[in-house]
Enzyme design. Sequence first.
Site, PDB file in Angstrom:
ATOM      1  N   LYS A 175      -9.044   4.244  33.474  1.00 38.24           N
ATOM      2  CA  LYS A 175      -9.249   5.208  34.003  1.00 38.24           C
ATOM      3  C   LYS A 175      -9.586   6.803  34.385  1.00 38.24           C
ATOM      4  O   LYS A 175      -9.122   7.985  34.181  1.00 38.24           O
ATOM      5  CB  LYS A 175      -7.205   6.052  34.066  1.00 38.24           C
ATOM      6  CG  LYS A 175      -6.533   4.733  33.677  1.00 38.24           C
ATOM      7  CD  LYS A 175      -5.113   4.939  33.520  1.00 38.24           C
ATOM      8  CE  LYS A 175      -5.232   4.516  32.276  1.00 38.24           C
ATOM      9  NZ  LYS A 175      -3.048   5.016  31.344  1.00 38.24           N
ATOM     10  N   ASP A 188       2.181   4.458  26.884  1.00 40.32           N
ATOM     11  CA  ASP A 188       3.488   4.579  27.395  1.00 40.32           C
ATOM     12  C   ASP A 188       3.586   4.313  27.582  1.00 40.32           C
ATOM     13  O   ASP A 188       5.399   4.221  28.053  1.00 40.32           O
ATOM     14  CB  ASP A 188       2.472   5.687  28.970  1.00 40.32           C
ATOM     15  CG  ASP A 188       1.547   4.890  29.412  1.00 40.32           C
ATOM     16  OD1 ASP A 188       0.894   3.377  29.453  1.00 40.32           O
ATOM     17  OD2 ASP A 188       0.649   5.029  29.991  1.00 40.32           O
TER      18      ASP A 188
END
Length: 505
Positions: free
Chosen positions: A200, A236
């Site tokens: 990312k 997450d």
Amino acid sequence: MSAGVKVSEPGMEGSVKKEEVYEAAKKMMGREFQTVLAALLKILPDYEDMLVENLVRPFILKDEDYKLLMDIMLGEFNKGLGKETNPTAKVKMYPTYVRDVPDGSENGNFLALDLGGTNFRVLLINLNGQEVTMESKIYLIPQHIMTGTGEQLFDHIAECIHKFMSNHDLLKEKIPLGFTFSFPCKQIGLNHAILTQWTKGFKCEGVEGEDVVRLLHEAIKRRGDIDVECLAVINDTVGALMSCAHSDRDCAIGLILGTGTNACYIEKLENVELWDGDYNEPKQVMINTEWGALGDDGCLDFVKTEYDRQVDKHSINPGRQIYEKMISGMYMGEIVRLAPEKLRKHGLLFGGKGSEELSTRGRFYTKYVSEIESDVDDHFKNTKQVFEELALEKYSDEDCRIAQYVCSLVSTRAAFLASVGVAALLNKMDRQDVTVAADGSLYRFHPHFHDLMVEKIQQLVKPGIKFKLMLSHDGSGKGAAIVTAVANRLRESGKESIGENGLEN
Ligand code: ADP
Ligand code: MG
């Protein structure tokens, strides 16, 4: 189209009969028709690219393709869980050391860090039964730090913690901290996570292969002015699951559709061949699938488009996170941009005239996709607004319709691909009622993502499995706090290394 018969209307493909086209063309051209037809037949194949549908058709996958993809995903899950097959598996299926959902008795004040995408946040969470209060602040991670050294990154994080504590008058307190670190990690304990690879857009030197909690603690020690200990590191996806499970005991899958995509789920210990913890009750553990890496061995090549290949080629991690790149927010806008750019170059959009913005990599934001698809009538208010932001000068209603069509093809494919993963998990777990906790701006803000996913998952799951797809709130803060609360309770009761209540340290 002025020919009287709309042969290339987006989405109308196949609805016009060949004979009708023939008759309409004959009527228009009169005596010239035979000559023109003969000339066209000679060159037609070379001009296939001149049709909008042909240029974007590769985004449309068949039902059988999605079914096949689900079987591929299931195969990859099993490969990741197997002791012999894990070393070569691309979907790593990391055990997380979080063993159970919360029981609701967690309480106290906790700090949490949320690192793993667009924003870095520091949070202060108070848990008191079902009541949860939270304060948070976003801190910027400058580009040069995202791609700098690990030491710079963790010094920056420690500085942000200090600022936050100072602003909240917490410098004199000792507060347990939970770290939501959303990158692929091999965990070797609840507060030991070894980064396997950056994703990312992050690429800090000297962190891959290292325990990120140790690096955080070292940075905190270097400063010497805050008393913070990290008791738990979670992903997450686990945060989303835990946060939702706080009020819904059926929650067993955590799903992220934000900057990246990933999911975790609750697996029986007997299926986790690499499990090295205890076998006490509950005999289960959350598995962080890291499914974004599906396709890194080429198994998704049969559905990739030229647009996907370009996005991958220009990314910071070519050849990696292929499934993620076809789905998540960091890449969707760019996939969409490349398609209209190509249509424009072929003279099929904006009268062939683009703009510097439209030609700039990364300049078509994923939020534009949500905005464009939120237009419900022919005024195209949002779409025109996006065109203005992209400094496009000349556009027609037909251009708006085509842009909307391209956005819907790309987002629908993304939603269906994500559904493939969720359905594979539901079929694998084979529980009767499962709540899927979903988080991330793409899922949250896209106008149709939720509905598209429900439709596709329903098609793919075994009969009898019931599921709910629910928005999970503040997983990265609340979820981290819940896991930290249990770890803290265990520590204070001196049972640090016992898997009581699902947590082991
Ligand atoms: P993270 O995954 O970093 O925790 P988010 O869940 O906020 O953060 O996801 C950020 C991603 O969501 C970005 O890639 C961004 O492009 C995308 N995004 C932001 N707003 C929207 C929106 N309105 N519609 C679709 N995608 C969005
Ligand atoms: Mg997030």
